[in-house]
Design a protein around this motif. Sequence first.
Motif, PDB file in Angstrom:
ATOM      1  N   ASN A   3      20.162  40.919  20.146  1.00 14.32           N
ATOM      2  CA  ASN A   3      19.749  39.687  19.485  1.00 14.32           C
ATOM      3  C   ASN A   3      20.663  39.301  18.326  1.00 14.32           C
ATOM      4  O   ASN A   3      20.241  38.622  17.407  1.00 14.32           O
ATOM      5  CB  ASN A   3      18.302  39.828  18.995  1.00 14.32           C
ATOM      6  N   ILE A   4      21.915  39.676  18.391  1.00 12.00           N
ATOM      7  CA  ILE A   4      22.865  39.382  17.312  1.00 12.00           C
ATOM      8  C   ILE A   4      23.857  38.340  17.801  1.00 12.00           C
ATOM      9  O   ILE A   4      24.303  38.380  18.954  1.00 12.00           O
ATOM     10  CB  ILE A   4      23.616  40.657  16.899  1.00 12.00           C
ATOM     11  N   ARG A   5      24.201  37.426  16.914  1.00 12.95           N
ATOM     12  CA  ARG A   5      25.176  36.396  17.270  1.00 12.95           C
ATOM     13  C   ARG A   5      26.584  37.006  17.256  1.00 12.95           C
ATOM     14  O   ARG A   5      26.861  37.974  16.563  1.00 12.95           O
ATOM     15  CB  ARG A   5      25.091  35.242  16.279  1.00 12.95           C
ATOM     16  N   TRP A   6      27.476  36.387  18.027  1.00  7.36           N
ATOM     17  CA  TRP A   6      28.855  36.862  18.090  1.00  7.36           C
ATOM     18  C   TRP A   6      29.534  36.752  16.735  1.00  7.36           C
ATOM     19  O   TRP A   6      30.399  37.545  16.383  1.00  7.36           O
ATOM     20  CB  TRP A   6      29.644  36.068  19.145  1.00  7.36           C
ATOM     21  N   GLU A   7      29.143  35.755  15.964  1.00  4.88           N
ATOM     22  CA  GLU A   7      29.743  35.580  14.640  1.00  4.88           C
ATOM     23  C   GLU A   7      29.459  36.786  13.751  1.00  4.88           C
ATOM     24  O   GLU A   7      30.357  37.275  13.054  1.00  4.88           O
ATOM     25  CB  GLU A   7      29.171  34.317  14.000  1.00  4.88           C
ATOM     26  N   GLN A   8      28.227  37.295  13.803  1.00  6.78           N
ATOM     27  CA  GLN A   8      27.894  38.480  13.011  1.00  6.78           C
ATOM     28  C   GLN A   8      28.665  39.697  13.488  1.00  6.78           C
ATOM     29  O   GLN A   8      29.154  40.491  12.688  1.00  6.78           O
ATOM     30  CB  GLN A   8      26.389  38.751  13.093  1.00  6.78           C
ATOM     31  N   LYS A   9      28.783  39.850  14.795  1.00  6.98           N
ATOM     32  CA  LYS A   9      29.537  40.982  15.339  1.00  6.98           C
ATOM     33  C   LYS A   9      31.000  40.917  14.891  1.00  6.98           C
ATOM     34  O   LYS A   9      31.595  41.928  14.506  1.00  6.98           O
ATOM     35  CB  LYS A   9      29.473  40.988  16.867  1.00  6.98           C
ATOM     36  N   MET A  10      31.579  39.713  14.966  1.00 11.43           N
ATOM     37  CA  MET A  10      32.982  39.572  14.578  1.00 11.43           C
ATOM     38  C   MET A  10      33.177  39.822  13.079  1.00 11.43           C
ATOM     39  O   MET A  10      34.160  40.425  12.668  1.00 11.43           O
ATOM     40  CB  MET A  10      33.500  38.168  14.955  1.00 11.43           C
ATOM     41  N   ASN A  11      32.227  39.357  12.250  1.00  7.50           N
ATOM     42  CA  ASN A  11      32.327  39.617  10.811  1.00  7.50           C
ATOM     43  C   ASN A  11      32.284  41.108  10.523  1.00  7.50           C
ATOM     44  O   ASN A  11      33.076  41.628   9.722  1.00  7.50           O
ATOM     45  CB  ASN A  11      31.186  38.918  10.062  1.00  7.50           C
ATOM     46  N   ALA A  12      31.364  41.804  11.175  1.00  6.19           N
ATOM     47  CA  ALA A  12      31.240  43.247  10.946  1.00  6.19           C
ATOM     48  C   ALA A  12      32.486  43.983  11.428  1.00  6.19           C
ATOM     49  O   ALA A  12      33.024  44.849  10.727  1.00  6.19           O
ATOM     50  CB  ALA A  12      30.001  43.785  11.652  1.00  6.19           C
ATOM     51  N   LEU A  13      32.966  43.639  12.615  1.00  7.83           N
ATOM     52  CA  LEU A  13      34.147  44.304  13.163  1.00  7.83           C
ATOM     53  C   LEU A  13      35.379  44.034  12.298  1.00  7.83           C
ATOM     54  O   LEU A  13      36.158  44.947  12.005  1.00  7.83           O
ATOM     55  CB  LEU A  13      34.390  43.849  14.596  1.00  7.83           C
ATOM     56  N   THR A  14      35.548  42.800  11.862  1.00  8.41           N
ATOM     57  CA  THR A  14      36.688  42.469  11.002  1.00  8.41           C
ATOM     58  C   THR A  14      36.618  43.239   9.692  1.00  8.41           C
ATOM     59  O   THR A  14      37.634  43.757   9.213  1.00  8.41           O
ATOM     60  CB  THR A  14      36.704  40.952  10.720  1.00  8.41           C
ATOM     61  N   HIS A  15      35.425  43.340   9.132  1.00  5.89           N
ATOM     62  CA  HIS A  15      35.276  44.068   7.867  1.00  5.89           C
ATOM     63  C   HIS A  15      35.622  45.553   8.041  1.00  5.89           C
ATOM     64  O   HIS A  15      36.320  46.132   7.200  1.00  5.89           O
ATOM     65  CB  HIS A  15      33.844  43.919   7.358  1.00  5.89           C
ATOM     66  N   ILE A  16      35.156  46.150   9.127  1.00  5.19           N
ATOM     67  CA  ILE A  16      35.424  47.576   9.355  1.00  5.19           C
ATOM     68  C   ILE A  16      36.914  47.811   9.599  1.00  5.19           C
ATOM     69  O   ILE A  16      37.493  48.768   9.082  1.00  5.19           O
ATOM     70  CB  ILE A  16      34.579  48.097  10.530  1.00  5.19           C
ATOM     71  N   LEU A  17      37.560  46.925  10.359  1.00  6.03           N
ATOM     72  CA  LEU A  17      38.978  47.126  10.665  1.00  6.03           C
ATOM     73  C   LEU A  17      39.891  46.837   9.484  1.00  6.03           C
ATOM     74  O   LEU A  17      40.958  47.432   9.357  1.00  6.03           O
ATOM     75  CB  LEU A  17      39.379  46.250  11.852  1.00  6.03           C
ATOM     76  N   THR A  18      39.477  45.932   8.604  1.00  2.56           N
ATOM     77  CA  THR A  18      40.351  45.610   7.474  1.00  2.56           C
ATOM     78  C   THR A  18      40.156  46.529   6.282  1.00  2.56           C
ATOM     79  O   THR A  18      40.977  46.533   5.371  1.00  2.56           O
ATOM     80  CB  THR A  18      40.137  44.150   7.020  1.00  2.56           C
ATOM     81  N   THR A  19      39.070  47.297   6.258  1.00  2.63           N
ATOM     82  CA  THR A  19      38.863  48.239   5.152  1.00  2.63           C
ATOM     83  C   THR A  19      38.612  49.637   5.698  1.00  2.63           C
ATOM     84  O   THR A  19      37.498  50.150   5.624  1.00  2.63           O
ATOM     85  CB  THR A  19      37.661  47.814   4.279  1.00  2.63           C
ATOM     86  N   PRO A  20      39.655  50.279   6.275  1.00  4.65           N
ATOM     87  CA  PRO A  20      39.446  51.627   6.814  1.00  4.65           C
ATOM     88  C   PRO A  20      39.326  52.644   5.690  1.00  4.65           C
ATOM     89  O   PRO A  20      40.192  52.740   4.829  1.00  4.65           O
ATOM     90  CB  PRO A  20      40.703  51.873   7.651  1.00  4.65           C
TER      91      PRO A  20
END
Length: 154
Positions: A3-20
């Motif tokens: 039940n999560i929008r793609w926008e939320q998934k992309m925000n979370a993934l971008t945040h994790i990849l940009t701040t390892p």
Amino acid sequence: MENIRWEQKMNALTHILTTPTTSPPLHSQLFIATQIPCYLNWDYPPYLLCHQSSAAFPPPLLKWAISRFFERISRPGIHQTSWRSRCPFQLPPPLVLAKGVEEARWSEEEKREYVWKRFTRKRLGSNVNPWIPILLPNMLLFSLLLWDPIPYDG
């Protein structure tokens, strides 16, 4: 995750990849906890930051604490490594290399040597004589024919 929008998934993934990092700050954990659902066996974000119903028993904080306790007990003193820790040639390089992995060396000859060493590794498995897994169970069954462990008194 259903039940999560793609926008939320992309925000979370971008945040994790940009701040390892191996120890994310609290604001980062809170951001991820608001973007994606939390599961008990995930390390990031911590389960206590998730928006779960607190009416459930046991409460989320207790569940999380117990899961962390058993996770730490299962591997005392051993640093947890991820798949990134086993890839020395990844850019940017991993923060903590896994045990047994050498630091990446970037000259052409050293890269060739690394690949050659990886290809010539011994195959994964054990060096047990192939007759042992066949003979051992058969010998045990044969011994049951000769020795009766449960005598029949009838």
